[in-house]
Design an enzyme around this catalytic site. Structure first.
Site, mmCIF file in Angstrom:
data_model
loop_
_atom_site.group_PDB
_atom_site.id
_atom_site.type_symbol
_atom_site.label_atom_id
_atom_site.label_comp_id
_atom_site.label_asym_id
_atom_site.label_seq_id
_atom_site.Cartn_x
_atom_site.Cartn_y
_atom_site.Cartn_z
ATOM 1 N N PHE A 149 85.409 22.765 77.597
ATOM 2 C CA PHE A 149 86.445 21.667 77.411
ATOM 3 C C PHE A 149 87.112 21.909 76.225
ATOM 4 O O PHE A 149 88.381 21.321 76.218
ATOM 5 C CB PHE A 149 85.687 20.468 77.519
ATOM 6 C CG PHE A 149 84.985 20.109 76.062
ATOM 7 C CD1 PHE A 149 85.899 19.576 75.146
ATOM 8 C CD2 PHE A 149 83.741 20.118 75.866
ATOM 9 C CE1 PHE A 149 85.208 19.163 73.910
ATOM 10 C CE2 PHE A 149 83.074 19.924 74.897
ATOM 11 C CZ PHE A 149 83.854 19.302 73.814
ATOM 12 N N LYS A 173 87.564 29.376 86.464
ATOM 13 C CA LYS A 173 86.841 27.818 86.634
ATOM 14 C C LYS A 173 86.919 27.218 85.325
ATOM 15 O O LYS A 173 86.243 27.494 84.405
ATOM 16 C CB LYS A 173 85.556 28.400 87.089
ATOM 17 C CG LYS A 173 84.796 27.296 87.930
ATOM 18 C CD LYS A 173 84.804 25.837 87.365
ATOM 19 C CE LYS A 173 83.721 25.682 86.143
ATOM 20 N NZ LYS A 173 83.776 24.308 85.344
ATOM 21 N N GLU A 176 85.703 20.902 83.842
ATOM 22 C CA GLU A 176 86.136 19.778 84.743
ATOM 23 C C GLU A 176 86.471 18.788 83.925
ATOM 24 O O GLU A 176 86.967 17.613 84.213
ATOM 25 C CB GLU A 176 85.162 19.439 85.716
ATOM 26 C CG GLU A 176 83.706 19.217 84.949
ATOM 27 C CD GLU A 176 82.875 20.179 84.549
ATOM 28 O OE1 GLU A 176 83.160 21.239 84.054
ATOM 29 O OE2 GLU A 176 81.416 20.100 84.572
ATOM 30 N N ARG A 177 86.380 18.662 82.393
ATOM 31 C CA ARG A 177 86.655 17.473 81.658
ATOM 32 C C ARG A 177 87.903 17.529 81.399
ATOM 33 O O ARG A 177 88.778 16.296 81.065
ATOM 34 C CB ARG A 177 86.052 17.487 80.386
ATOM 35 C CG ARG A 177 84.242 17.748 80.438
ATOM 36 C CD ARG A 177 83.861 17.120 79.360
ATOM 37 N NE ARG A 177 82.487 17.559 79.164
ATOM 38 C CZ ARG A 177 81.620 17.356 80.169
ATOM 39 N NH1 ARG A 177 81.897 16.701 81.362
ATOM 40 N NH2 ARG A 177 80.175 17.804 80.198
ATOM 41 N N SER A 226 78.389 26.675 76.075
ATOM 42 C CA SER A 226 77.237 26.490 75.321
ATOM 43 C C SER A 226 76.318 27.682 75.204
ATOM 44 O O SER A 226 76.283 28.218 76.057
ATOM 45 C CB SER A 226 76.741 25.155 75.699
ATOM 46 O OG SER A 226 76.367 24.915 77.068
ATOM 47 N N CYS A 281 84.261 25.536 68.246
ATOM 48 C CA CYS A 281 83.300 26.737 68.002
ATOM 49 C C CYS A 281 83.193 27.479 66.757
ATOM 50 O O CYS A 281 82.186 28.016 66.185
ATOM 51 C CB CYS A 281 83.271 27.897 69.267
ATOM 52 S SG CYS A 281 84.921 28.654 68.831
ATOM 53 N N GLU A 382 73.587 22.057 67.397
ATOM 54 C CA GLU A 382 74.861 22.099 67.220
ATOM 55 C C GLU A 382 75.635 20.622 67.395
ATOM 56 O O GLU A 382 75.520 20.450 68.461
ATOM 57 C CB GLU A 382 75.314 23.122 68.378
ATOM 58 C CG GLU A 382 77.077 23.210 68.303
ATOM 59 C CD GLU A 382 77.706 24.079 69.302
ATOM 60 O OE1 GLU A 382 77.155 24.287 70.401
ATOM 61 O OE2 GLU A 382 78.820 24.608 68.969
HETATM 62 P P1 NAD Z 1 79.594 23.939 78.531
HETATM 63 O O1 NAD Z 1 78.472 25.120 78.458
HETATM 64 O O2 NAD Z 1 78.946 22.782 79.030
HETATM 65 O O3 NAD Z 1 80.372 24.248 79.905
HETATM 66 C C1 NAD Z 1 81.149 25.374 79.831
HETATM 67 C C2 NAD Z 1 81.513 25.803 81.237
HETATM 68 O O4 NAD Z 1 80.209 25.920 81.951
HETATM 69 C C3 NAD Z 1 82.365 24.770 81.954
HETATM 70 O O5 NAD Z 1 83.322 25.508 82.716
HETATM 71 C C4 NAD Z 1 81.076 24.058 82.863
HETATM 72 O O6 NAD Z 1 81.637 23.524 83.955
HETATM 73 C C5 NAD Z 1 80.274 25.212 83.104
HETATM 74 N N1 NAD Z 1 79.036 24.433 83.062
HETATM 75 C C6 NAD Z 1 78.152 23.349 82.570
HETATM 76 N N2 NAD Z 1 77.156 23.337 83.123
HETATM 77 C C7 NAD Z 1 76.662 24.481 84.089
HETATM 78 C C8 NAD Z 1 75.571 24.864 84.553
HETATM 79 N N3 NAD Z 1 74.276 24.305 84.597
HETATM 80 N N4 NAD Z 1 75.797 25.990 85.438
HETATM 81 C C9 NAD Z 1 76.827 26.840 85.593
HETATM 82 N N5 NAD Z 1 77.935 26.338 84.838
HETATM 83 C C10 NAD Z 1 78.015 25.170 83.941
HETATM 84 O O7 NAD Z 1 80.440 23.943 77.308
HETATM 85 P P2 NAD Z 1 81.350 22.722 76.884
HETATM 86 O O8 NAD Z 1 80.731 21.358 76.620
HETATM 87 O O9 NAD Z 1 82.464 22.645 77.848
HETATM 88 O O10 NAD Z 1 82.026 23.493 75.673
HETATM 89 C C11 NAD Z 1 81.472 23.182 74.311
HETATM 90 C C12 NAD Z 1 80.583 24.598 74.102
HETATM 91 O O11 NAD Z 1 81.058 25.553 74.033
HETATM 92 C C13 NAD Z 1 79.944 24.421 72.454
HETATM 93 O O12 NAD Z 1 78.605 24.933 72.316
HETATM 94 C C14 NAD Z 1 80.853 25.344 71.847
HETATM 95 O O13 NAD Z 1 80.344 26.025 70.659
HETATM 96 C C15 NAD Z 1 81.017 26.361 72.887
HETATM 97 N N6 NAD Z 1 82.184 27.416 72.711
HETATM 98 C C16 NAD Z 1 82.144 28.364 71.926
HETATM 99 C C17 NAD Z 1 82.977 29.057 71.836
HETATM 100 C C18 NAD Z 1 83.043 30.777 71.145
HETATM 101 O O14 NAD Z 1 83.827 31.287 71.084
HETATM 102 N N7 NAD Z 1 81.550 31.220 71.050
HETATM 103 C C19 NAD Z 1 84.377 28.828 71.880
HETATM 104 C C20 NAD Z 1 84.613 27.581 72.568
HETATM 105 C C21 NAD Z 1 83.385 26.747 72.750
#
Ligand code: NAD
Length: 498
Positions: A149, A173, A176-177, A226, A281, A382
């Protein structure tokens, strides 16, 4: 209420399910739309559209592909403000920050405009008598991006410009937020002349993601999100024979040495910790104050934290907006509580922060927590909110050891006027992206972005040269064009050069 639909084969579609998720405006707390949560059949139809389009797109000349990329670059640039507004309304970040995100995504499009140069192979003349060897790279097929998101335009743009420029077709994909920016980008691709089916957007949750991970027609998956989900994506995707790059969470430290310019360090620390409400991130969430730097830096950062203008992202005087959801707000507030309960000192307290006129918005004020120990929850988790923890150490070596003991390795920075200390730091830390007096060291598009340890599963970073490598595979040709007067010189022993 508006329903955000999928984009498959060049048009919006409502898909086959009525499952939806609400999309909120974090500044007001009001639901503003809903987004479809795609079924297996919806994702399969996006993958099928991408598979159909691959046959032609992968054979499209480099010059025609490049023309589409240049046109897309112009269109995104022309619509940057509009895309930024979509981001602000769904994510909450301030408009100038959203515009910055679009700009950083555009830089990857600009990098991908140079694809003819980036895909050049090697050629070696006369490796054996009358034999030449050359290499070139081919696209993989259908590739997918699953994105978080916090950067609804930039993170997808880390992936698809390079993938598409290389001749692949793409299924995105998004989170969804905040799903709307990716839909606008899909329309702009079409206007730029990208054939239908080359870029598809399917919204959804685990059902959609698992369909991508299990599809035999998806060759590679790029993920950002994450750590827990990144690890899962990597394991399931690679078990199904796919290339996977899965970027995870982070806990970024900035060391402040006693020889640093305190005012400069405090300005940059505050911007890196509280910009985008800490939902980057590459945000700095832990300052490591070495020796006598401690009291001075805490005092200077406190002053800045108290002065941050918090408000709606649409208000041009705001420097920091709300966090993304009510759950995120509650989680962050709960973590600040644990910091206090476990013995740290909350020197600037963002709990109970109210923005007049936006009483139901998901605001958390800038927070500084001093004398944090590494076994406290605020250090181990985090936080992903506007919270800066300060850990104190006696030496730079102790600070480097502390960073290396942390499971994450995304970004890190040092504030110092000592070249010797900076060099020791850059060579000693087990972290992928390093800043020297630069607190958010996000590499430019022509370098690659990626962390180490629990911040990346897979071995290729995104965009830049590693992105091109991730989205292509190499062929090496050894060729001979025999002349009728030459002896054939065929032999039963293993071929060696002559
Ligand atoms: P998230 O992991 O909750 O979601 C990321 C994606 O995974 C979304 O598209 C979501 O729909 C999908 N997803 C969520 N739960 C899932 C599941 N159980 N099974 C399959 N897919 C699933 O992350 P977020 O809250 O949207 O974003 C924040 C996180 O992203 C933080 O941890 C941040 O550090 C990380 N991030 C990392 C970087 C990097 O470059 N390393 C960059 C941006 C964000």
């Amino acid at each position: 209420m508006r329903t955000v639909q999928h984009w498959i084969a060049g048009k919006t579609t409502s898909g086959s399910t009525d499952r939806t998720a609400p999309v909120f405006n974090p500044a007001t707390g009001a639901q503003q739309s809903e987004v479809l949560l795609g079924s297996t059949a919806d994702v399969e139809s996006a993958i099928a559209a991408a598979k159909d389009a691959f046959a032609e797109w992968s054979q499209t000349s480099l010059s025609r592909r490049t023309k589409v990329l240049f046109a897309f670059r112009e269109l995104v640039n022309a619509h940057a403000e509009e895309i930024a507004e979509l981001i602000t309304d769904e994510h909450g970040k301030v408009l100038s920050d959203a515009l910055g995100e679009v700009q950083r995504g555009l830089e990857v499009v600009e990098f991908a405009c140079g694809i003819p140069h980036l895909l050049k192979g090697d050629f070696s003349d006369q490796v054996s008598t009358d034999v030449d060897t050359y290499s070139f790279r081919e696209p993989l097929g259908v590739v997918a991006g699953i994105t978080p998101f916090n950067f609804p335009a930039m993170v997808p743009m880390w992936m698809f410009p390079v993938a598409i420029a290389c001749g692949n077709t793409f299924v995105l994909k998004p989170s969804e937020r905040d799903p709307s920016a990716s839909m606008r980008l899909a329309e702009l691709w079409q206007q730029a002349g990208l054939p239908d089916g080359v870029f598809n957007v399917v919204h959804g949750d685990k059902v959609a993601v698992d369909t991508i991970l299990d599809s035999p027609d998806v060759a590679a998956v790029s993920f950002v999100g994450s750590t827990r989900i990144a690890k899962y994506i990597h394991e399931r995707g690679t078990a199904n024979g796919k290339r996977v790059q899965a970027l995870g969470g982070a806990k970024n430290h900035a060391i402040v040495l006693p020889d640093a310019d305190v005012e400069f360090a405090a300005d940059h620390l505050a911007a890196a910790a509280f910009g985008s409400a800490g939902e980057r991130c590459m945000a700095i969430s832990a300052a490591v104050a070495v020796g006598s730097a401690g009291d001075a830096i805490v005092e200077a950062v406190n002053e800045r934290a108290r002065a941050v203008k918090v408000g709606s992202g649409r208000d041009s005087s705001s420097e920091m907006g709300p966090v993304v959801t009510k759950e995120a707000q509650e989680r962050i507030l709960g973590l600040i509580d644990t910091g206090e309960a476990q013995g740290a000192t909350v020197t600037v307290d963002g709990r109970g922060y109210v923005v007049p006129g936006h009483e139901d918005g998901y605001f958390v004020g800038p927070t500084v927590i001093d004398r944090v120990a590494t076994d406290m929850d605020v250090y181990r988790e985090e936080i992903f909110g506007p919270v800066l923890s300060v850990v104190r150490t006696d030496s730079v070596d102790e600070a480097i050891a502390l960073i290396n003991a942390n499971p994450y390795g995304n970004g890190t920075a040092i504030f110092t006027s000592s070249g010797e200390a900076a060099r020791r730091f850059q060579r000693g830390v087990h972290v992928g992206m390093i800043g020297i007096n630069v607190p958010v060291p996000v590499p430019m598009a022509f370098y690659s972005f990626g962390g180490w340890k629990d911040s990346l599963f897979g071995d290729k970073h995104v965009h830049g040269p590693e992105g091109v490598s991730f989205y292509t595979r190499a062929k090496v040709v050894t060729a001979r064009w025999p002349h009728s007067s030459h002896a054939s010189e065929a032999s039963f022993h293993f071929p060696t050069a002559k």
